[in-house]
Design an enzyme around this catalytic site. Structure first.
Site, PDB file in Angstrom:
ATOM      1  N   ARG A 176     -50.116  35.340 120.042  1.00 33.78           N
ATOM      2  CA  ARG A 176     -51.191  36.175 120.474  1.00 33.78           C
ATOM      3  C   ARG A 176     -50.808  36.519 121.721  1.00 33.78           C
ATOM      4  NH1 ARG A 176     -55.117  36.438 116.199  1.00 33.78           N
ATOM      5  NH2 ARG A 176     -56.876  36.598 118.157  1.00 33.78           N
ATOM      6  N   THR A 226     -39.869  44.750 114.448  1.00 35.10           N
ATOM      7  CA  THR A 226     -40.200  45.906 114.798  1.00 35.10           C
ATOM      8  C   THR A 226     -38.764  46.394 115.925  1.00 35.10           C
ATOM      9  OG1 THR A 226     -40.985  44.601 115.977  1.00 35.10           O
ATOM     10  CG2 THR A 226     -42.684  46.140 114.887  1.00 35.10           C
ATOM     11  N   HIS A 286     -46.724  51.528 126.082  1.00 39.07           N
ATOM     12  CA  HIS A 286     -45.559  50.940 125.029  1.00 39.07           C
ATOM     13  C   HIS A 286     -46.364  50.516 123.959  1.00 39.07           C
ATOM     14  CE1 HIS A 286     -42.259  48.728 124.251  1.00 39.07           C
ATOM     15  NE2 HIS A 286     -43.378  47.357 124.416  1.00 39.07           N
ATOM     16  N   THR A 296     -48.970  37.354 123.686  1.00 39.07           N
ATOM     17  CA  THR A 296     -48.183  38.313 123.807  1.00 39.07           C
ATOM     18  C   THR A 296     -49.317  39.381 124.288  1.00 39.07           C
ATOM     19  OG1 THR A 296     -47.927  39.127 121.898  1.00 39.07           O
ATOM     20  CG2 THR A 296     -46.043  37.663 123.450  1.00 39.07           C
ATOM     21  N   LYS A 317     -49.857  49.138 116.676  1.00 37.84           N
ATOM     22  CA  LYS A 317     -51.603  48.922 116.489  1.00 37.84           C
ATOM     23  C   LYS A 317     -52.062  48.356 117.898  1.00 37.84           C
ATOM     24  CE  LYS A 317     -54.431  44.966 115.197  1.00 37.84           C
ATOM     25  NZ  LYS A 317     -54.168  43.310 115.094  1.00 37.84           N
ATOM     26  N   GLU A 345     -32.489  45.300 127.716  1.00 39.88           N
ATOM     27  CA  GLU A 345     -32.430  44.007 127.905  1.00 39.88           C
ATOM     28  C   GLU A 345     -30.850  44.077 126.552  1.00 39.88           C
ATOM     29  OE1 GLU A 345     -36.027  43.130 126.546  1.00 39.88           O
ATOM     30  OE2 GLU A 345     -35.470  42.698 125.040  1.00 39.88           O
ATOM     31  N   CYS A 377     -39.908  45.801 129.027  1.00 42.12           N
ATOM     32  CA  CYS A 377     -39.125  46.999 128.067  1.00 42.12           C
ATOM     33  C   CYS A 377     -39.806  47.613 129.053  1.00 42.12           C
ATOM     34  CB  CYS A 377     -40.339  47.242 126.783  1.00 42.12           C
ATOM     35  SG  CYS A 377     -39.326  45.728 125.349  1.00 42.12           S
TER      36      CYS A 377
END
Lengths: 349, 135
Positions: free
Chosen positions: A202, A155, A237, A204, A242, A82, A114
């Site tokens: 959230r 990230t 992925h 996501t 977490k 991307e 991704c």
């Protein structure tokens, strides 16, 4: 479940991770006076002369070295990303030229957040299985963008992974089957001509990452008549540290099954490359007969799940190119000022 | 934008392709047209190994606009494994990491950032200290 008519597998694999890192606490120092707990320890940072194309080239050279396949025998060079450096002009043409595969080659760029890399991998499986090409190079690579100060900045990182796909009887890991699970779930996107993506906080999580990853993995396990205990390793992925650990636990995988391929705590999320780089890191330690489940996720939204079985050829081919650990070990930390300079966030006039 | 110039050099820049003399085996880099007294087919294209060592180096702290984002960076004379001496940028290293005689390897990188936002991106060879496996 999709299975190739003629069996296919991974002939060679390669990874590339830039030398530079920025610590999560350094980003927190700038934006939250150090109060935020970073979602990863550190993330990789592309050097000032690196982009999706340069990283794809090095990962691909490593994959071809392991495969020991002459570059001119590739039928396609497909780059999933991307962060292609050009909006119009394929990264694939430059990568193919640098590998020496041109001109009788298919080259194109793929986009699915991704999971663009595993989309290229899926297409490569079909190309090889149909007999249209003996070998296909599928690449996932990104220098991911994040708005300064946004949660993603902790990230969004950089790296590449490349897989040479070919006939199963030449492979170091047979790809037994795969599943794709796709819906229109707008958890994360970047509009045309906008520099940074936006995300649904959230949103996501459960309806996006977890639902799609679980659905693809569970369907593949059901169709193959297997359980998590039938797999030596699994890779999910990794948008942070977490989520992959949580989805693995939900599905019934043990921490030691995902440990070799869990890269995000050290390098962040290298987007289109992270699942394939996790596979590369797992192949770096796997043994013949081991079984591997790889599940990618791309926002807005879909997951690809693959089932692989390692063959005897891995042991001979593995030392032909640098291991993932070699790239992880050469870390050089930069501060936020250097990071901003290299990411071209400064307006120089 | 020099599009044709960059396009002509892609063998040199992307593949690290030089020439080998078909009789003596001598290697030269970069490839060039036949010199006076040479036949056009005396020299054959050959891809070099990309291995070499630092003969000498310097560090640039002030550079042309296209290279500003990368300063400071090192520029080196490199003796290639096949014999020729070339000039190239070093990358993935700090000044204190470098020494004369250091083994280096070729990587393909962005050579410069165009100051014009409509400019073509130019990729080519640089060298870095050879990757070492973790002990």
């Amino acid at each position: 479940m999709k299975q190739p008519e003629q069996p296919v597998g991974v002939i060679g694999y390669g990874v590339y991770i830039p030398r530079y890192r920025i610590a999560g606490r350094e980003i927190a120092r700038i934006w939250t006076d150090g109060q935020n707990v970073p979602p990863v320890e550190s993330k990789s940072v592309p050097g000032p002369d690196e982009d999706t194309i340069t990283m794809s080239i090095e990962a691909s050279r490593n994959a071809l070295a392991r495969a020991a396949v002459p570059a001119e025998q590739l039928g396609a060079v497909w780059v999933g990303s991307e962060s292609h450096p050009y909006s119009v002009k394929p990264s694939g043409t430059i990568v193919a030229e640098a590998l020496g595969t041109t001109p009788w080659i298919s080259a194109a760029d793929w986009q699915f957040a991704c999971k663009a890399g595993t989309e290229a991998l899926t297409a490569g499986m079909g190309m090889v299985s149909s007999g249209m090409s003996r070998y296909v190079l599928a690449i996932g690579a990104d220098t991911a963008q994040a708005r300064p100060g946004d949660a993603l900045e902790y990230t969004a990182s950089a790296g590449a992974a490349a897989l040479v796909i070919g006939p199963a009887d030449e492979s170091l890991a047979v790809i037994e089957a795969m599943v794709s699970y796709v819906t229109d779930t707008p958890d994360f996107f970047r509009r045309a001509d906008r520099p940074y993506p936006v995300h649904g906080q959230r949103f996501t999580g459960e309806p996006a990452y977890f639902h799609h990853s679980r659905s693809a993995a569970q369907r593949l396990l059901e169709d193959l008549g297997r359980t998590p205990d039938d797999y030596t390793y699994a890779i999910f992925h990794q948008p942070n540290a977490k989520f992959p650990q949580a989805v693995a636990k939900q599905l019934g995988f043990r921490p030691e099954q995902i440990a070799p391929g869990l890269l995000s705590p050290q390098i962040g999320n290298i987007y289109s490359a992270i699942a394939m780089a996790g596979l590369a890191a797992t192949l770096d330690v796997a043994r013949p007969g081991d079984t591997i489940l790889m599940v990618s996720y791309g926002s807005s939204a879909g997951s690809d799940a693959f089932s692989l079985r390692v063959t005897d050829a891995l042991l001979e081919r593995r030392p032909r190119a640098p291991l993932t650990a070699t790239y992880l070990a050469r870390q050089e930390f930069v501060d936020y000022a250097i990071y901003v300079k290299w990411r071209n966030e400064l307006v120089l006039g | 934008m020099n599009l044709a110039k960059h396009w002509r050099q892609k063998g040199t820049y992307y593949l690290f392709q030089g020439q080998r003399h078909k009789t003596t085996g001598e290697i030269r880099f970069p490839a060039r047209p036949p010199m006076l007294g040479e036949r056009a087919d005396d020299w054959l294209p050959t891809v070099l190994s990309g291995k070499g060592e630092i003969y000498s180096f310097t560090v640039l702290r002030q550079a042309a606009t296209e290279f500003e984002s990368a300063t400071p960076f090192a520029l080196a004379l490199i003796r290639l494994a096949e014999g020729p001496m070339i000039t190239a940028q070093l990358t993935d290293c700090a000044e204190e990491d470098l020494f004369i005689g250091q083994p280096v390897e070729m990587v393909t990188r962005l050579l410069r950032r165009p100051t014009d936002k409509d400019g073509v991106l130019v990729y080519g060879y640089k060298f870095r200290p050879v990757l070492s496996s973790p002990s």
